[in-house]
Design an enzyme around this catalytic site. Sequence first.
Site, short mmCIF file in Angstrom:
data_model
loop_
_atom_site.label_atom_id
_atom_site.label_comp_id
_atom_site.label_asym_id
_atom_site.label_seq_id
_atom_site.Cartn_x
_atom_site.Cartn_y
_atom_site.Cartn_z
N HIS A 5 33.21 43.33 32.77
CA HIS A 5 33.09 42.48 31.64
C HIS A 5 32.21 42.72 30.73
CE1 HIS A 5 34.34 38.23 30.94
NE2 HIS A 5 33.55 37.79 29.80
N ARG A 17 39.94 40.09 30.35
CA ARG A 17 39.45 40.00 31.34
C ARG A 17 39.48 40.41 32.73
NH1 ARG A 17 40.49 35.00 28.28
NH2 ARG A 17 39.07 33.87 27.54
N LYS A 40 42.73 32.30 30.87
CA LYS A 40 41.82 31.72 31.23
C LYS A 40 42.31 30.56 30.56
CE LYS A 40 37.02 30.09 30.84
NZ LYS A 40 35.35 30.86 30.46
N ARG A 81 34.61 44.63 27.70
CA ARG A 81 34.94 43.32 26.82
C ARG A 81 34.02 43.09 26.04
NH1 ARG A 81 38.64 38.50 26.37
NH2 ARG A 81 37.36 36.67 26.02
N TYR A 93 28.98 37.68 19.27
CA TYR A 93 28.93 38.84 18.93
C TYR A 93 28.68 39.73 17.51
CZ TYR A 93 31.84 38.86 23.28
OH TYR A 93 32.46 38.47 23.84
N HIS A 132 39.87 32.59 22.68
CA HIS A 132 38.67 32.39 22.94
C HIS A 132 39.32 30.98 22.31
CE1 HIS A 132 34.98 35.39 23.30
NE2 HIS A 132 35.07 35.11 24.48
#
Length: 293
Positions: free
Chosen positions: A223, A133, A158, A226, A258, A249
């Site tokens: 982003h 990120r 995050k 990423r 994805y 995640h």
Amino acid sequence: MTPLRQRMLEDMSIRNLATNTQMSYVQQVAAYAKYFRRPPQELGPEDIRTYQLYLLETRKLAPSSIGLATGALRFLYKVTLKQPWAVEEIPMPKRPFKLPVILSREEVMHFLEAVSSLKHRTLLTAIYAAGLRVSEATHLKITDIDSQRMMLRVDQGKGQKDRYVMLSPRLLDTLRLYWKAARPTLWLFPGDLPDQPITRDAVGQACQKAHRASGIAKPITPHSLRHAFATHLLEAGTNVRTIQLLLGHRSLATTSRYLKVASSTVCATTSPFDLLPKVEEPPPLTPTPPAHF
């Protein structure tokens, strides 16, 4: 600082909410109180509904922005003010599901070549090479580079979670060349003040400048790199669970999106049209002669 703001900050600190979340929530509640010119204690569900309609119809904000304001108000009324109606009476807008636009490998290379600054190019390269990120890349320190184990340490990503990501040999060479030229001491990518990391805004501006210079028609943000990292790994056969760990995640469902954009899944199945017997081409159309009057 008002007692209510102090109390809300304390409530968020006790729950260990991220600093950026605390700042955003305080700003959202301040804007809400400013709109009515009354303290939040004197406002209720109907006022919140009026404010949400104002954000939607007058400010024309996206569902994600309205959701941020709603999250702040839910916390205020449920946790700090302890109103029993808080969650039930404050609807959270549903966000539309949008697939990310994916850059090809060639487009990633072309974009990075268009970044004129060595520092900015190295940072954006690290985002793509390790799936970081932007906030994680800007807060990398020299000590986060583990060349012995070929890993990058992401400190408090995050959700305030540490993790390790891959350090590719090519990225390590890129980082070493950058370090020899820039000689950073604490932060790998320092900002205007050496004791502070580069800001997200500075990275965003560098990205916009390179995007214009590259001439690539697709939208590009930091982003996007990423997204490209995850999709290209998936197309190369990497397990979805591994990609989830690399991206940090919480849910596998987030990573699984994805699958919807990777060519290895979308294009792997043959279209039924390609299985039909070849049909003879229709004869060319004969132009109709003009009518005579």
